[in-house]
Design a protein around this motif. Structure first.
Motif, PDB file in Angstrom:
ATOM      1  N   ASP A   1      69.255  17.505  14.531  1.00  0.00           N
ATOM      2  CA  ASP A   1      69.755  17.530  13.158  1.00  0.00           C
ATOM      3  C   ASP A   1      70.597  18.768  12.894  1.00  0.00           C
ATOM      4  O   ASP A   1      70.375  19.819  13.476  1.00  0.00           O
ATOM      5  CB  ASP A   1      68.591  17.513  12.160  1.00  0.00           C
ATOM      6  N   LYS A   2      71.545  18.622  11.991  1.00  0.00           N
ATOM      7  CA  LYS A   2      72.374  19.688  11.424  1.00  0.00           C
ATOM      8  C   LYS A   2      73.352  20.346  12.402  1.00  0.00           C
ATOM      9  O   LYS A   2      74.502  20.532  12.072  1.00  0.00           O
ATOM     10  CB  LYS A   2      71.516  20.760  10.753  1.00  0.00           C
ATOM     11  N   ALA A   3      72.924  20.739  13.561  1.00  0.00           N
ATOM     12  CA  ALA A   3      73.835  21.405  14.499  1.00  0.00           C
ATOM     13  C   ALA A   3      74.899  20.417  14.966  1.00  0.00           C
ATOM     14  O   ALA A   3      74.623  19.241  15.166  1.00  0.00           O
ATOM     15  CB  ALA A   3      73.063  21.963  15.683  1.00  0.00           C
ATOM     16  N   ARG A   4      76.108  20.914  15.150  1.00  0.00           N
ATOM     17  CA  ARG A   4      77.196  20.013  15.520  1.00  0.00           C
ATOM     18  C   ARG A   4      78.154  20.665  16.501  1.00  0.00           C
ATOM     19  O   ARG A   4      78.259  21.880  16.564  1.00  0.00           O
ATOM     20  CB  ARG A   4      77.937  19.535  14.280  1.00  0.00           C
ATOM     21  N   LEU A   5      78.829  19.802  17.220  1.00  0.00           N
ATOM     22  CA  LEU A   5      79.879  20.229  18.146  1.00  0.00           C
ATOM     23  C   LEU A   5      81.215  19.921  17.492  1.00  0.00           C
ATOM     24  O   LEU A   5      81.392  18.870  16.882  1.00  0.00           O
ATOM     25  CB  LEU A   5      79.768  19.481  19.463  1.00  0.00           C
ATOM     26  N   ILE A   6      82.159  20.832  17.653  1.00  0.00           N
ATOM     27  CA  ILE A   6      83.468  20.667  17.032  1.00  0.00           C
ATOM     28  C   ILE A   6      84.539  20.784  18.102  1.00  0.00           C
ATOM     29  O   ILE A   6      84.563  21.749  18.866  1.00  0.00           O
ATOM     30  CB  ILE A   6      83.698  21.734  15.941  1.00  0.00           C
ATOM     31  N   TRP A   7      85.405  19.797  18.165  1.00  0.00           N
ATOM     32  CA  TRP A   7      86.540  19.843  19.067  1.00  0.00           C
ATOM     33  C   TRP A   7      87.730  20.351  18.271  1.00  0.00           C
ATOM     34  O   TRP A   7      88.196  19.712  17.331  1.00  0.00           O
ATOM     35  CB  TRP A   7      86.839  18.473  19.658  1.00  0.00           C
ATOM     36  N   ASP A   8      88.218  21.516  18.634  1.00  0.00           N
ATOM     37  CA  ASP A   8      89.371  22.115  17.971  1.00  0.00           C
ATOM     38  C   ASP A   8      90.620  21.483  18.568  1.00  0.00           C
ATOM     39  O   ASP A   8      90.939  21.686  19.743  1.00  0.00           O
ATOM     40  CB  ASP A   8      89.370  23.632  18.161  1.00  0.00           C
ATOM     41  N   LEU A   9      91.320  20.710  17.744  1.00  0.00           N
ATOM     42  CA  LEU A   9      92.482  19.969  18.223  1.00  0.00           C
ATOM     43  C   LEU A   9      93.650  20.890  18.582  1.00  0.00           C
ATOM     44  O   LEU A   9      94.437  20.571  19.477  1.00  0.00           O
ATOM     45  CB  LEU A   9      92.924  18.948  17.175  1.00  0.00           C
ATOM     46  N   LYS A  10      93.778  22.017  17.913  1.00  0.00           N
ATOM     47  CA  LYS A  10      94.893  22.927  18.189  1.00  0.00           C
ATOM     48  C   LYS A  10      94.637  23.760  19.432  1.00  0.00           C
ATOM     49  O   LYS A  10      95.504  23.899  20.286  1.00  0.00           O
ATOM     50  CB  LYS A  10      95.140  23.844  16.986  1.00  0.00           C
ATOM     51  N   LYS A  11      93.434  24.335  19.526  1.00  0.00           N
ATOM     52  CA  LYS A  11      93.111  25.208  20.657  1.00  0.00           C
ATOM     53  C   LYS A  11      92.649  24.430  21.881  1.00  0.00           C
ATOM     54  O   LYS A  11      92.566  24.996  22.969  1.00  0.00           O
ATOM     55  CB  LYS A  11      92.010  26.188  20.261  1.00  0.00           C
ATOM     56  N   LYS A  12      92.305  23.179  21.688  1.00  0.00           N
ATOM     57  CA  LYS A  12      91.781  22.328  22.770  1.00  0.00           C
ATOM     58  C   LYS A  12      90.515  22.940  23.369  1.00  0.00           C
ATOM     59  O   LYS A  12      90.365  23.045  24.574  1.00  0.00           O
ATOM     60  CB  LYS A  12      92.817  22.094  23.873  1.00  0.00           C
ATOM     61  N   GLN A  13      89.591  23.323  22.474  1.00  0.00           N
ATOM     62  CA  GLN A  13      88.332  23.914  22.902  1.00  0.00           C
ATOM     63  C   GLN A  13      87.177  23.284  22.128  1.00  0.00           C
ATOM     64  O   GLN A  13      87.355  22.822  21.008  1.00  0.00           O
ATOM     65  CB  GLN A  13      88.317  25.420  22.658  1.00  0.00           C
TER      66      GLN A  13
END
Length: 161
Positions: A117-129
């Motif tokens: 719950d709550k914790a999430r992964l984020i794909w940064d589209l600009k930095k590609k990280q």
């Protein structure tokens, strides 16, 4: 059954109900054949009945229009998710298809680890990280290990800076 399927089946039933009400109204008008309108007592009640039927038809038309707008919104959300998914790396897409990651429809570049719950992964589209957020809110150590395992495997593959 997806939300889009539910909306389409709802639209179908509303349109069927509208068509039935419309045919009932036409049959009622045909049945009158102009006669009750000449009568002083029954003419007004017939007109009120027809007005009620007309109001019911208008309400059904409004419901149908709302459902059509909801279907359009749902299709645009699906198209947005598909577009963002096409920009994602293969590693993330395969984890989403496996069910290890759950893609957030509101923000398709954000993912949740299944069961955490709550914790999430984020794909940064600009930095590609890949990055993570709200990991301090994970209280259970087993869930933290599960989240860390998924994040670390993705970070080692994708974050080549």
């Amino acid at each position: 059954m997806s939300r889009l399927d539910i909306l389409k089946s709802s639209l179908k039933t509303k349109e069927e109900r509208f068509n039935n009400k419309l045919s009932e109204h036409f049959n009622d008008v045909k049945q009158a054949n102009g006669q009750p309108l000449n009568d002083k007592r029954c003419g007004q009640s017939t007109m009120r009945r027809w007005d009620r039927q007309n109001n019911a038809l208008n309400n059904l038309q409004d419901e149908i229009a709302k459902t059509k707008k909801a279907i359009e919104r749902e299709e645009s959300k699906i198209n947005g998710v598909e577009y963002i998914t096409s920009l994602l790396p293969v590693e993330i897409v395969s984890l989403v298809e496996d069910g290890t990651l759950i893609q957030w429809r509101k923000y398709p570049h954000i993912f949740f680890v299944d069961g955490v719950d709550k914790a999430r992964l984020i794909w940064d589209l600009k930095k590609k990280q890949i990055a993570h957020k709200f990991t301090s809110s994970i209280q259970d150590k087993e869930l933290y290990k599960k989240f860390a395992r998924v994040f670390n495997s993705l970070a080692s593959k994708l974050n080549k800076t």
